[in-house]
Write a protein that holds these residues in place. Structure first.
Motif, short mmCIF file in Angstrom:
data_model
loop_
_atom_site.label_atom_id
_atom_site.label_comp_id
_atom_site.label_asym_id
_atom_site.label_seq_id
_atom_site.Cartn_x
_atom_site.Cartn_y
_atom_site.Cartn_z
N ALA A 1 4.07 -10.65 -2.09
CA ALA A 1 4.69 -10.72 -3.41
C ALA A 1 5.06 -12.15 -3.75
CB ALA A 1 5.94 -9.82 -3.44
N LYS B 1 4.40 -7.97 -7.13
CA LYS B 1 3.47 -7.86 -6.01
C LYS B 1 2.04 -7.94 -6.54
CE LYS B 1 3.63 -2.82 -6.01
NZ LYS B 1 3.90 -1.62 -5.27
N GLU C 1 5.47 -9.51 2.30
CA GLU C 1 5.35 -8.42 1.34
C GLU C 1 4.18 -8.60 0.38
OE1 GLU C 1 9.05 -7.65 -0.68
OE2 GLU C 1 10.21 -8.03 1.13
#
Length: 186
Positions: free
Chosen positions: A91, A110, A89
């Motif tokens: 993040a 993020k 992701e």
């Protein structure tokens, strides 16, 4: 005295009616002399505050191995703090983890940690559920994101990096402020 995770254990020991000693492991870190009006609750709060100030460690809980009402020793078990990257992701996550492995508070961001997407507390989610059911949980999650529903999220593998309680607290406060401001502006 250490637990299996080598985290410090705090103890408050009452040596007589007016003197308390706070230990971190076997090391004496502070002495408090009772000035007449302190209740048991006041003394427990004193111990928690001293433990926090001593190394910025929050205490998960205080246990008393003594069964009588007039306690002699309290043992404090601190939370663990960690961070990890969520590779798929892009993040990063930060967590406050209790002794059973459950994430108590969780921050996620993020874009190299610049945009906060979650600052959720398991305790707050449970309180929302108890007070207002599923709709209250949805409202909470719309503001603060989702708290992990497993002891340690699978994306925390292979090994999270330990961080200080202070570092986690800074992330938590920043994320809560940012998410709260986003809610007020919409």
């Amino acid at each position: 005295m250490q637990d299996s995770g080598e985290r410090p254990i705090y103890r408050i020991r009452r040596l007589d009616a007016g003197v308390l000693h706070l230990y971190r492991g076997d090391v004496l870190v502070d002495v408090d002399r009772k000035d007449g009006g302190d209740s048991r609750e006041d003394i427990e709060r004193w111990g928690t505050a001293v433990a926090w100030a001593e190394d910025r460690t929050c205490i998960e809980r205080w246990d008393s191995p003594d069964a009588d009402e007039d306690w002699r020793t309290l043992i404090g078990l601190p939370y663990r703090y960690m961070t990890w990257q969520i590779e798929d992701e892009g993040a990063a996550a930060w967590a406050e983890v209790d002794s059973t492995g459950w994430v108590r508070r969780y921050v996620e961001a993020k874009d190299l940690g610049q945009i906060c997407t979650a600052a959720a507390s398991l305790e707050e989610v449970i309180a929302a559920r108890d007070a207002g059911g599923v709709e209250a949980v949805r409202a909470y999650e719309a503001i603060y994101g989702v708290a992990p529903e497993v002891p340690l999220p699978p994306d925390a593998e292979p090994t999270p990096t330990p961080i200080t309680a202070y570092e986690f607290a800074r992330r938590w406060i920043t994320a809560r402020d940012e998410l709260g401001a986003n809610q007020r502006s919409t």
